[in-house]
Design a protein around this motif. Structure first.
Motif, PDB file in Angstrom:
ATOM      1  N   VAL A   1     -57.267  62.510 -73.915  1.00 44.58           N
ATOM      2  CA  VAL A   1     -58.564  62.547 -74.595  1.00 44.58           C
ATOM      3  C   VAL A   1     -59.426  61.453 -73.996  1.00 44.58           C
ATOM      4  O   VAL A   1     -59.074  60.269 -74.050  1.00 44.58           O
ATOM      5  CB  VAL A   1     -58.409  62.342 -76.119  1.00 44.58           C
ATOM      6  CG1 VAL A   1     -59.774  62.371 -76.796  1.00 44.58           C
ATOM      7  CG2 VAL A   1     -57.500  63.409 -76.715  1.00 44.58           C
ATOM      8  N   LYS A   2     -60.532  61.845 -73.392  1.00 44.99           N
ATOM      9  CA  LYS A   2     -61.396  60.886 -72.711  1.00 44.99           C
ATOM     10  C   LYS A   2     -62.476  60.363 -73.645  1.00 44.99           C
ATOM     11  O   LYS A   2     -62.724  60.904 -74.713  1.00 44.99           O
ATOM     12  CB  LYS A   2     -62.020  61.540 -71.478  1.00 44.99           C
ATOM     13  CG  LYS A   2     -60.978  61.987 -70.439  1.00 44.99           C
ATOM     14  CD  LYS A   2     -61.643  62.606 -69.236  1.00 44.99           C
ATOM     15  CE  LYS A   2     -60.591  63.031 -68.203  1.00 44.99           C
ATOM     16  NZ  LYS A   2     -61.227  63.648 -67.006  1.00 44.99           N
ATOM     17  N   GLY A   3     -63.134  59.289 -73.209  1.00 45.23           N
ATOM     18  CA  GLY A   3     -64.205  58.712 -74.005  1.00 45.23           C
ATOM     19  C   GLY A   3     -63.805  57.404 -74.645  1.00 45.23           C
ATOM     20  O   GLY A   3     -62.680  56.915 -74.476  1.00 45.23           O
ATOM     21  N   SER A   4     -64.755  56.829 -75.429  1.00 46.60           N
ATOM     22  CA  SER A   4     -64.519  55.513 -76.037  1.00 46.60           C
ATOM     23  C   SER A   4     -63.352  55.527 -77.012  1.00 46.60           C
ATOM     24  O   SER A   4     -62.657  54.531 -77.187  1.00 46.60           O
ATOM     25  CB  SER A   4     -65.783  55.033 -76.756  1.00 46.60           C
ATOM     26  OG  SER A   4     -66.177  55.959 -77.756  1.00 46.60           O
ATOM     27  N   GLY A   5     -63.122  56.644 -77.698  1.00 39.84           N
ATOM     28  CA  GLY A   5     -61.999  56.731 -78.629  1.00 39.84           C
ATOM     29  C   GLY A   5     -60.849  57.524 -78.049  1.00 39.84           C
ATOM     30  O   GLY A   5     -60.078  58.135 -78.774  1.00 39.84           O
ATOM     31  N   GLY A   6     -60.737  57.521 -76.716  1.00 41.20           N
ATOM     32  CA  GLY A   6     -59.770  58.363 -76.041  1.00 41.20           C
ATOM     33  C   GLY A   6     -58.363  57.822 -76.065  1.00 41.20           C
ATOM     34  O   GLY A   6     -58.084  56.731 -76.553  1.00 41.20           O
ATOM     35  N   GLY A   7     -57.459  58.615 -75.497  1.00 43.87           N
ATOM     36  CA  GLY A   7     -56.051  58.257 -75.461  1.00 43.87           C
ATOM     37  C   GLY A   7     -55.236  59.516 -75.241  1.00 43.87           C
ATOM     38  O   GLY A   7     -55.566  60.347 -74.383  1.00 43.87           O
TER      39      GLY A   7
END
Length: 324
Positions: free
Chosen positions: A54-60
């Motif tokens: 999961v990309k982006g600032s809250g990704g993982g």
């Protein structure tokens, strides 16, 4: 450092809790580098587990919705949580004692020997607190029916017993179930009075489902637990202490509701004062409870409570001489 296989199983356990977990958070929990986390993720993918980035600032990382997990995958802390939860649940839910015991035995049978020992170490006996009179265990069927309405966001029809025991029909939008000191509450928006209410669940009898959906409403406060604690009209009943009294205190009703001991009843007098009914094991002890509010008081009842206050004043004015 744990072996790759052991670490990969722990990683799978963390991801199986649901949601997105950042690589840095996973690395911290596993006590490895983020590079090692990526390698372990690749290991799990090779074993057939669908782990999505999961990309982006809250990704993982997160598990794919159709991922099939092993039958049971618990670490030591989860085993302790399951053992304690299944043993204490009958203290707040009636009718599930046998089911909880069978569930614990089922879980225990499929645990590895090492984790079975962890589970057996937590044998719990639940006793009533000498300081509180918690409500008796509530019907599991009632919790299931109301919980289903909360989960589906469907209007709930029910009968609610007033303070005098009279049933009153209510139609509410159920928002959240809250358990506080073994007492169950429903936070709901009353469609008849157009206001938020806190209802004692053991006073409520749910009717057949309405299947009528409702839209989310913002709560008056962001903390649903505090909302319950400050609701002076939440339907609490006076606990059966041997000494019971009432006093009008110059304390806001919401403040009294939040800080009075369990089994107290708060009645509205004004925005800055309330009638507080409480109980204790002695009249002096009850007087002491009222004094903890450090507020002006009046209409002290009964006479035994007034005498207890007078006795406290007398002891302070004329302290006993030291022994010897």
């Amino acid at each position: 450092m744990a072996s790759t296989s052991s670490r990969a199983l722990t990683l799978l356990s963390l991801l199986s809790a649901g949601g997105v977990i950042g690589a840095a958070d996973l690395a911290d929990r596993l006590e490895v580098s983020e590079r090692t986390v990526r390698r372990d993720v690749d290991t799990l993918r090779e074993l057939g587990y669908r782990i999505e980035p999961v990309k982006g600032s809250g990704g993982g990382y997160r598990l794919g919705a159709d991922t099939r997990l092993p039958p049971l995958l618990f670490d030591e802390e989860q085993v302790v949580a399951i053992a304690v939860a299944l043993q204490t649940a009958p203290a707040v839910l009636a009718g599930i004692g046998e089911s909880a015991a069978r569930a614990l035995q089922t879980v225990r049978r499929v645990m590895p020997e090492r984790l079975r020992g962890e589970s057996d170490a937590f044998t719990v006996t639940t006793l009533a607190n000498y300081w509180e009179f918690p409500a008796p265990p509530i019907s599991a069927d009632l919790v299931r029916d109301v919980g289903a309405a909360v989960r589906r966001r469907h209007v709930l029809r029910a009968e609610y017993r007033d303070d005098d025991g009279s049933p009153v029909r209510v139609r509410v939008e159920p928002h959240r179930l809250v358990v506080w000191a073994a007492r169950w509450y429903l936070v709901a928006f009353d469609l008849e009075s157009a206001r938020w209410r806190v209802l004692r669940l053991d006073r409520l009898t749910a009717k057949s489902p309405t299947w009528v959906p409702f839209d989310e409403r913002p709560l008056p406060t962001s903390d649903v637990g505090e909302f319950v604690q400050r609701a002076f009209d939440r339907g609490d009943m006076l606990a059966p202490w041997p000494c019971q009294g009432s006093v009008v205190l110059d304390v806001p009703p919401a403040t009294a509701a939040m800080f009075a001991p369990g089994g107290a009843v708060v009645e509205f007098v004004s925005d800055r004062s309330c009638l507080l009914r409480m109980g204790a094991w002695s009249w002096t002890g009850l007087a002491g409870l009222y004094l903890t509010f450090a507020a002006d008081m009046r209409q002290v009842e009964p006479a035994e409570l007034r005498q207890a206050f007078a006795g406290i004043v007398r002891r302070l004015d004329e302290p006993s001489p030291p022994p010897g």
